[in-house]
Scaffold this active site. Structure first.
Site, PDB file in Angstrom:
ATOM      1  N   GLY A  26       0.823  -1.200   0.000  1.00  0.00           N
ATOM      2  CA  GLY A  26       0.000   0.000   0.000  1.00  0.00           C
ATOM      3  C   GLY A  26       0.859   1.253   0.000  1.00  0.00           C
ATOM      4  O   GLY A  26       2.074   1.212   0.247  1.00  0.00           O
ATOM      5  N   CYS A  27       0.222   2.377  -0.279  1.00  0.00           N
ATOM      6  CA  CYS A  27       0.961   3.630  -0.404  1.00  0.00           C
ATOM      7  C   CYS A  27       1.545   4.064   0.940  1.00  0.00           C
ATOM      8  O   CYS A  27       2.750   4.333   1.044  1.00  0.00           O
ATOM      9  CB  CYS A  27       0.067   4.709  -1.004  1.00  0.00           C
ATOM     10  SG  CYS A  27      -1.535   4.923  -0.184  1.00  0.00           S
ATOM     11  N   TYR A  28       0.699   4.145   1.976  1.00  0.00           N
ATOM     12  CA  TYR A  28       1.217   4.536   3.295  1.00  0.00           C
ATOM     13  C   TYR A  28       2.261   3.541   3.799  1.00  0.00           C
ATOM     14  O   TYR A  28       3.316   3.942   4.307  1.00  0.00           O
ATOM     15  CB  TYR A  28       0.080   4.637   4.314  1.00  0.00           C
ATOM     16  CG  TYR A  28      -0.820   5.832   4.180  1.00  0.00           C
ATOM     17  CD1 TYR A  28      -0.345   7.125   4.320  1.00  0.00           C
ATOM     18  CD2 TYR A  28      -2.188   5.661   3.960  1.00  0.00           C
ATOM     19  CE1 TYR A  28      -1.189   8.223   4.233  1.00  0.00           C
ATOM     20  CE2 TYR A  28      -3.053   6.753   3.870  1.00  0.00           C
ATOM     21  CZ  TYR A  28      -2.544   8.031   4.010  1.00  0.00           C
ATOM     22  OH  TYR A  28      -3.396   9.105   3.927  1.00  0.00           O
ATOM     23  N   THR A  56       4.321   1.693   2.147  1.00  0.00           N
ATOM     24  CA  THR A  56       5.583   1.863   1.430  1.00  0.00           C
ATOM     25  C   THR A  56       6.423   2.968   2.065  1.00  0.00           C
ATOM     26  O   THR A  56       7.598   2.771   2.405  1.00  0.00           O
ATOM     27  CB  THR A  56       5.315   2.190  -0.052  1.00  0.00           C
ATOM     28  OG1 THR A  56       4.688   1.063  -0.663  1.00  0.00           O
ATOM     29  CG2 THR A  56       6.598   2.524  -0.786  1.00  0.00           C
TER      30      THR A  56
END
EC number: 1.2.1.38
Lengths: 351, 351, 351, 351
Positions: free
Chosen positions: B166-168, B170
């Site tokens: 996921g973005c967060y 990462t």
């Protein structure tokens, strides 16, 4: 055509970018860095710039690890040492700087792509009026060629000094020239060009006017902007140009309104635009009014128009990235043309 | 290594992107379009999507003239007809969709890079709790590999089902793992992760919450966000995660605060980060606090940290583009690794 | 004149706002809440609205603790129960709703200030063409008065049904009317109005077009916008109107370009503007091109113009807050005028 | 209580605002302009300021026609001529200026509300460390009172020198003090405060850092910001404070994360917040995570919290307008308290 293959031609051009501290200069670095036919030899800033000696990537942090070249300071000594070794120089400098120095590079055998306004106006008398200085190289001014890539291919191919168009003129002329070149516009009627630019058009500098909190939508320099004579000159028609600043970073929109001659039909307008751009991959005749969001960070110009047959009035609108099609990527189009490459070579990416 | 040369290997992968109507899907199209080892065969949307039958470029106007493929609707029939002919499929879909279908592709011999959360959490019981559905493929869940490219190279290289982070997580894990993997963190102390994302993280949809006028800075889903267990799992440490939405489009920042063990020195912290990333070109250890502006529209993660030796507290911050390093470009890193290419292959551009 | 004193007159008006869920409606609540002569009795939304039964402050969170009235659903029964007890109703509703209902309120003895377009166009045939419905109350349409506060004071004072001007027409007409009413404009020449609005002008709703990520600068509805006939009607001159949407929340700019008659001087233009506005406190003739930042969240209209004597062309620009001078505060100006108060009563604040 | 009535008391305070060129100063002008108990006598800027002699409304264009007072330059002569005639002075100045001059005003019988940091820290040794200067008035420093309006009512009422809190401390302390004052926090545990501010917090100035194009989300001054000791001092607990700059104009959010003592329950947390704020109209305990959009341009602080009983961790978040509750409106709250008025007097508007 890949970089590997082209490299083996030994035709790679040795390039300097003067004015690499600004936004258009930085875009040039990005475009030329990935261009198989260009090798960036020098990034140069003006003498006494506070950027001198810094790395390019210190000013433009997104280039960290990609391009960490130092910024060299321009001087007569710099010119003497390096100019003759170059093939090409791009000026992303103050107007007066390129007016003063471009000719010297040409005489040293270097092709010049000038992103400043130093060679855009044919009438030298316009320089004191619109740019605030007397042009010191009238001969160069008269021999320089205006470089609207989709309209001046042959002139660009055959000159050593290209005046890369201004951002507003690029978007405005892409709307106007299909109509004016086909002689569709009523003579002596009002031709209105409204331009709207993001704040990157105001440059990379410390000023209250570009402070984040101070920026809001407004008109500026109405009836007095130096792009008004440039548009009028290249469209061969007198225009009223009202530029506006709007609170976003990248992109520019020009919306033009003209009275067409009695009897001109929608089909004629359509043909004029199709003929102009159907074989020009960087100008897209889009199906609805163009949006900045579709052209920002790209080399494209999106154009749409509508014709009111009752009133014989056409409105056309063009969206570009002011730093790319309005500056750096159009300069690279001119560079490509001068090398005999397709104008769009290496420019179309999907990022 | 150029496209021409690679193409002659006949190793070009036949690729489908499922979920091409969303923002991460569109970025995937852009990255794979220019990737010498990928040939995009199908762009797919969910069954009954209003996008079905439209051109990809009608939804994502900046691709007009670049990628005008049609959007196909996924169905069991589609799977039966096309799956076995593919080499690779990217899922940029709802979580439950990939949970349901990824295994079928793997069994058809297709490598799966899943950008959804369908295979990120190891504990199947977390799916009803954090994702609102029972996971239908527990076996696949346990065999899937988490794909944080800089940390799980070998796992990615040796699996057919990669759960792209996921973005967060990462951004958070790139801060946390150098510290946790070197065992520098005090056990059972508070580990605080504050995340801030631009609005593109909320997806391409019609909702009042993402209406331009309604968006303003706020925290959301605090203590309940599905990225909290993902970060905790992969950092092997319990974290408190507070996500925030901020009024800009692209980019994400994670700022983590941790208590380090007594005696840990600045030099040890520095070594931990250097060791982790000195040979990882897409993670840049930058000299000042990272800015979204330097990573937006790029595949880079910029990381900076500071250690207070009096308090034994470290603060680290990581900036990424949520749609690229937080989704599409990290998926392409995983794809590259699976092909034996450098993780960053074809990703570094200067646009 | 203070609230305490006015209250004792027993002249306080009992007010309902229909359409309080939208942005203009919310501004009306704010303005009338602090208005000594208004008592807000009902906040009303359309029948079957998802907002029914919620508190006003649940939709518009900044009003929490200030105005927590419930939102009532409009219906024929509601009308029967409450209409006759009201003094004044403000419509911030869909156009067709006010076209259908305004007359009934007037007949029940209620003054109507209609912020919709339901009564702005005099030619009933324009309703199907520009608004997509047949107007059901032609008589009311012909008796309603257009309410541009600085220009129609007496008409507003003497009617029970005021068509509060649209946002673009307000800004455009404040530029045009000094020139047209003094007969300075060349007949049958092109009159160009370019408008630029923030996204709040598109309303409070869930749509992909107003999704934060999708909004970027563009023209829209060119040559077809319903404000074109409204401007032409009230300026008594045919205009070409090109509206644009720009990526910010509040504020609207109109820039008009006109050809003036031969012989008209700068002094005449100046006199026309001075005469029009020197005694109008909410229209400020500012010294430089007006900025949205100076009028957002205020009831002011800032106007500036420039005249090119060589070309006999004038460019004028007006900035307003689209939700205030372009809607709610102008409605309150009309309300003030109808009460015999100064138009600007209670509107000038320093917030 | 209306202006008319209060005026007859002859209690109206003669006020000067020093630092009226900046954003907080301008907000003060707006708030005091409409305040029945204040009469603005002087707007003052620093000696040698480029603003001297200009009108206030030339700098802050939205005040044109509302407040067109001239900006006077401060000097010892100015002080000698005017100080003793004043009742109240507000400092919205550089920190060192108020540190140098506040005491002189107090000795001249003038009440001082200092919006700078000149009197916020009790330990004089912190001034060289965090503010870069030696404090010249240690006595005044020790007698000045910190003015967090909801928590220091009596101290504010009984002093002549109020240190109005900083923007980040205001939002942070409104979250922390209900917990710390009830002794609910684990001792010696990590207390993390993440702050996010809009760009107006960086002031009205010409700098590259606040250029519209350069601003993007980032952390800054982590572990070193002068608000860290201020928060720690007033919460009586050591905090780690990480401020962030985000790309919007107005508003500030603080999100705090703390470990509560074993056995503390949700009910206790709830009681702590209720007790603190149920009778404080400018602090709203809102039902969901607070948004900048609901507090920008208002004097409110919106607070929300959530407690994880498994982990004994509480996260609380507070949104304020950095220029109002974080500066000018809190200063007016202090002014109100000093006059014996309700803290919120004249501040709640609906604009």
């Amino acid at each position: 055509m890949t970089k590997a293959i082209l490299d083996s031609n030994n035709s790679v051009q040795k390039v300097a970018i003067i004015g690499a501290s600004g936004y258009a200069g930085a875009e040039l670095v990005g475009l030329l860095y990935k261009h198989s036919q260009a090798h960036i030899c020098h990034l140069v800033v003006s003498e006494n710039s506070s950027s001198e000696g810094k790395l390019f990537s210190e000013l433009h942090g997104r280039f960290q690890g990609i391009c960490d070249l130092p910024l060299e300071a321009f001087s007569a000594a710099w010119f003497d040492e390096y100019a003759a070794k170059l093939d090409v120089v791009f000026f992303a400098t103050p107007h007066e700087f390129s007016a003063d120095w471009a000719q010297a590079f040409v005489e040293a055998g270097v092709k010049v792509f000038d992103l400043s306004g130093g060679f855009r106006l044919k009438d030298a008398a316009d320089y004191p009026k619109y740019y605030g200085f007397e042009h010191a190289n009238i001969d160069a001014l008269s021999s320089a060629k205006y470089g609207l890539a989709e309209w001046q291919h042959d002139e660009i191919a055959n000159t050593n000094l290209v005046a890369v168009p201004g951002c507003y003129p690029t978007a405005s002329l892409l709307c106007l020239k299909p109509l004016t070149s086909n002689n569709l516009v009523v003579e002596n009627s009002l031709v209105v060009v409204n331009g709207i630019s993001g704040v990157s058009g105001a440059g990379r500098n410390a000023s209250l006017a570009t402070n984040f909190n101070e920026v809001s939508l407004k008109a500026y320099n109405v009836l007095q902007h130096r792009h008004q004579p440039e548009i009028s000159q290249e469209a061969a028609i007198d225009v009223i140009f009202s530029p506006h600043l709007a609170p976003y970073k990248r992109g520019l929109l020009a919306t033009v309104t003209l009275q067409l001659k009695a009897g001109v039909t929608t089909a004629q307008v359509q043909q004029a635009f199709q003929q102009a751009y159907s074989d020009k991959p960087l100008v897209r005749l889009v199906a609805s009014w163009p949006e900045i969001g579709n052209v920002a960070h790209t080399p494209f110009a999106d154009v749409h128009w509508q014709f009111d047959e009752d009133k014989q009035v056409v409105v056309a609108s063009c969206a570009i990235d002011n730093l790319l099609k309005g500056a750096a990527s159009q300069a690279v189009q001119c560079f490509n043309i001068s090398l005999g490459l397709a104008s769009e070579y290496s420019l179309i990416s999907t990022c």
